[in-house]
Design a protein around this motif. Sequence first.
Motif, mmCIF file in Angstrom:
data_model
loop_
_atom_site.group_PDB
_atom_site.id
_atom_site.type_symbol
_atom_site.label_atom_id
_atom_site.label_comp_id
_atom_site.label_asym_id
_atom_site.label_seq_id
_atom_site.Cartn_x
_atom_site.Cartn_y
_atom_site.Cartn_z
ATOM 1 N N LEU A 65 47.849 74.774 68.849
ATOM 2 C CA LEU A 65 46.904 73.224 69.249
ATOM 3 C C LEU A 65 47.381 73.495 70.428
ATOM 4 C CD1 LEU A 65 48.730 71.290 66.549
ATOM 5 C CD2 LEU A 65 46.846 71.978 66.729
ATOM 6 N N THR A 66 47.840 74.246 71.330
ATOM 7 C CA THR A 66 48.703 73.766 72.497
ATOM 8 C C THR A 66 47.825 75.322 73.148
ATOM 9 O OG1 THR A 66 50.636 74.297 72.517
ATOM 10 C CG2 THR A 66 49.809 74.674 74.387
ATOM 11 N N GLU A 69 44.016 73.062 72.724
ATOM 12 C CA GLU A 69 44.092 72.035 73.763
ATOM 13 C C GLU A 69 44.202 72.599 75.179
ATOM 14 O OE1 GLU A 69 44.413 68.127 75.106
ATOM 15 O OE2 GLU A 69 44.191 68.442 73.305
ATOM 16 N N SER A 70 44.399 73.152 75.305
ATOM 17 C CA SER A 70 44.185 73.973 77.221
ATOM 18 C C SER A 70 42.317 74.442 76.884
ATOM 19 C CB SER A 70 44.942 75.738 76.411
ATOM 20 O OG SER A 70 44.956 76.323 77.698
ATOM 21 N N LYS A 72 40.413 72.904 75.575
ATOM 22 C CA LYS A 72 40.091 71.432 76.254
ATOM 23 C C LYS A 72 39.448 71.200 76.655
ATOM 24 C CE LYS A 72 39.895 66.677 73.566
ATOM 25 N NZ LYS A 72 40.884 66.159 72.629
ATOM 26 N N GLU A 73 40.744 71.015 77.625
ATOM 27 C CA GLU A 73 40.869 70.284 79.202
ATOM 28 C C GLU A 73 39.875 71.511 79.949
ATOM 29 O OE1 GLU A 73 44.912 70.818 80.204
ATOM 30 O OE2 GLU A 73 45.637 69.097 78.305
#
Length: 103
Positions: A65-66, A69-70, A72-73
């Motif tokens: 998930l990390t 998220e990276s 996605k950012e």
Amino acid sequence: MMKTLSILVLCSLAAVCLTSDAFTSTGSQPAGDNPVQDGVFVERGEAATVVRQKRAGTAPGDLSLTQLESLKEVCEANLGCEDMMDTEGIIAAYTAYYGPIPY
């Protein structure tokens, strides 16, 4: 807001690492000695257990998930990538705009 918080956390982590005794060598060795300390290099087998090697053809389901998220950012910084992310998904959008996933 999330990007500002991430940058602030990374800067504070860098400051802690740079000021830590573990990363400085003030006065611990005489001038002219080899700056490489014992314990910097490890055996190949030990390193393989610590560092997971990238497997060819990593499936999107293998990303944490990390990591997602990276991605996605990074994609949110580009309007086209962000629009594609909403319709096609983060993996397809990141790959289309930035190339293969780095991990």
